[in-house]
Design a protein around this motif. Structure first.
Motif, PDB file in Angstrom:
ATOM      1  N   PRO A  80      -5.343   6.601  -2.580  1.00 12.83           N
ATOM      2  CA  PRO A  80      -4.858   4.872  -2.186  1.00 12.83           C
ATOM      3  C   PRO A  80      -4.216   4.563  -3.243  1.00 12.83           C
ATOM      4  O   PRO A  80      -4.617   4.471  -4.601  1.00 12.83           O
ATOM      5  N   ARG A  81      -3.200   4.027  -3.075  1.00 11.90           N
ATOM      6  CA  ARG A  81      -2.472   3.162  -4.219  1.00 11.90           C
ATOM      7  C   ARG A  81      -1.919   1.475  -4.064  1.00 11.90           C
ATOM      8  O   ARG A  81      -1.320   1.689  -2.758  1.00 11.90           O
ATOM      9  N   VAL A  82      -2.308   0.448  -4.527  1.00 12.01           N
ATOM     10  CA  VAL A  82      -2.132  -0.456  -4.110  1.00 12.01           C
ATOM     11  C   VAL A  82      -0.919  -0.941  -5.485  1.00 12.01           C
ATOM     12  O   VAL A  82      -1.049  -0.724  -6.486  1.00 12.01           O
ATOM     13  N   SER A 106       2.205   0.005 -10.869  1.00  9.67           N
ATOM     14  CA  SER A 106       0.626  -0.067  -9.749  1.00  9.67           C
ATOM     15  C   SER A 106      -0.358  -0.359 -10.371  1.00  9.67           C
ATOM     16  O   SER A 106      -0.495  -1.097 -11.302  1.00  9.67           O
ATOM     17  N   PRO A 146       1.450  -1.533   4.489  1.00  7.38           N
ATOM     18  CA  PRO A 146       1.608  -1.020   4.364  1.00  7.38           C
ATOM     19  C   PRO A 146       3.187  -0.602   3.970  1.00  7.38           C
ATOM     20  O   PRO A 146       4.014  -1.300   4.233  1.00  7.38           O
ATOM     21  N   GLU A 147       3.624   0.817   3.614  1.00  5.79           N
ATOM     22  CA  GLU A 147       4.761   0.399   3.014  1.00  5.79           C
ATOM     23  C   GLU A 147       5.730   0.870   3.582  1.00  5.79           C
ATOM     24  O   GLU A 147       7.114   0.526   3.902  1.00  5.79           O
ATOM     25  N   GLU A 173       0.658  -0.745  -0.276  1.00  2.00           N
ATOM     26  CA  GLU A 173      -0.133  -0.065  -0.612  1.00  2.00           C
ATOM     27  C   GLU A 173       1.220   1.532  -0.083  1.00  2.00           C
ATOM     28  O   GLU A 173       1.309   1.215   0.707  1.00  2.00           O
ATOM     29  N   ALA A 186      -3.096  -5.060   1.445  1.00  2.00           N
ATOM     30  CA  ALA A 186      -1.757  -4.724   0.512  1.00  2.00           C
ATOM     31  C   ALA A 186      -0.819  -4.504   1.792  1.00  2.00           C
ATOM     32  O   ALA A 186      -1.372  -3.744   3.002  1.00  2.00           O
ATOM     33  N   ALA A 220      -6.822  -5.139  -2.146  1.00  2.00           N
ATOM     34  CA  ALA A 220      -6.556  -3.976  -1.647  1.00  2.00           C
ATOM     35  C   ALA A 220      -5.842  -3.617  -0.306  1.00  2.00           C
ATOM     36  O   ALA A 220      -5.402  -3.960  -0.236  1.00  2.00           O
ATOM     37  N   LYS A 221      -6.782  -4.505   0.656  1.00  2.00           N
ATOM     38  CA  LYS A 221      -7.289  -4.202   1.981  1.00  2.00           C
ATOM     39  C   LYS A 221      -5.650  -5.456   2.947  1.00  2.00           C
ATOM     40  O   LYS A 221      -5.770  -5.018   3.627  1.00  2.00           O
TER      41      LYS A 221
END
Length: 275
Positions: A42-44, A104, A117-118, A34, A115, A112-113
């Motif tokens: 928001p981006r995956v 992307s 967190p970076e 994410e 993913a 998507a949920k």
């Protein structure tokens, strides 16, 4: 609720494949991060080894999504992922000096949920603060020879110990060795540390010990014999490759050239298996 990185990454890790037209397929591993855009949208982002995409000659790869059914079962539902345009140009972004690629994607809502967190990607200070070094246990997820853990398409979880010293900073040591069996199809999979894999105790161990250390990019061979050693590229280069999605001029690390005798890519056409 405690954050279990092992379970979260199992859900975020996917098989990447492309049929070769002769009854076989090229297989690799990827995982979802994410990573919001600079304006906060928001981006995956899919992360894998650059050579996984490079060795797929067609325009579309297949990404192995999984869907949970009301009865608790799971269905494997791979979808097409366009990796090249009609002219054959790459649609993914890769690091200029390391074997890392990002693209992307528009994932189904449940994926998507999933993913990660970076900020769970390690930085140099992560390794230093937690005194990560030789002998520490890490986990790796992937699809060796295109094999999944079950018909639902979940990745296989393996473990191994850090087999080299030192492991940081990434600018000087851009990769490190992990003592575990690597097979074609593992490339691009996440390598991470969880609390259960922590070896040391003391003040430093009180800090969170769950983080993504990097991704598997190669295996080590000598005289055509696998040494059961994997080469892990530091998460720092994943962060930098994600930044390149938004700014092609984003700063990147010019790492020292690390040459491991006998190192070979752990995927690409070598991962061909029955389609």
């Amino acid at each position: 609720m405690a954050y279990d990185l092992s379970m979260e990454l199992i859900h975020a890790t996917v098989q990447l494949e492309q049929p070769l037209g002769d009854g076989t397929r090229t297989v690799g591993t990827g995982f979802l991060i994410e990573a919001p855009t600079p304006d906060g949208k928001p981006r995956v982002v899919l992360v894998t080894a650059n050579h996984v995409f490079e060795k797929m000659p067609g325009q579309d790869a297949r990404i192995g999504y999984r869907v949970e059914n009301p009865d608790g079962s799971w269905t494997y539902t791979p979808a097409l992922l366009k990796i090249r345009d009609k002219a054959g140009h790459e649609l993914w972004t890769h690091h200029p000096s390391r074997d890392v690629a990002t693209i992307s994607i528009t994932a189904p809502p449940e994926f998507a949920k999933a993913a990660i967190p970076e900020n769970w990607l390690a930085e140099d200070q992560t390794f230093t603060k937690l005194e990560v070094g030789a002998g520490d246990e890490m986990m790796a997820l992937g699809f060796p020879r295109g094999l999944a853990a079950n018909q639902a398409g979940f990745p296989i979880l393996r473990s191994g110990r850090v087999a080299s010293y030192p492991v940081a900073p990434a600018k000087i040591f851009p990769t490190f060795l992990l003592d575990f069996s690597v097979f074609p199809g593992n490339s691009g999979g996440p390598v991470f540390m969880s609390e259960t894999g922590r070896r040391r105790v003391g003040a430093a161990a009180e800090a969170p010990t769950q983080f993504i250390a990097g991704l598997l990019t190669q295996q080590v061979e000598l005289n055509s014999e696998r040494l059961e050693i994997g080469i892990v590229t530091h998460a720092r280069f994943i962060r930098e490759t994600i930044a390149l999605l938004d700014n092609a001029a984003a700063p990147v690390t010019t790492a020292s050239t690390d040459v491991v005798a006998g190192a070979r890519a752990a995927s690409a056409e070598e991962a061909a298996s029955p389609d």
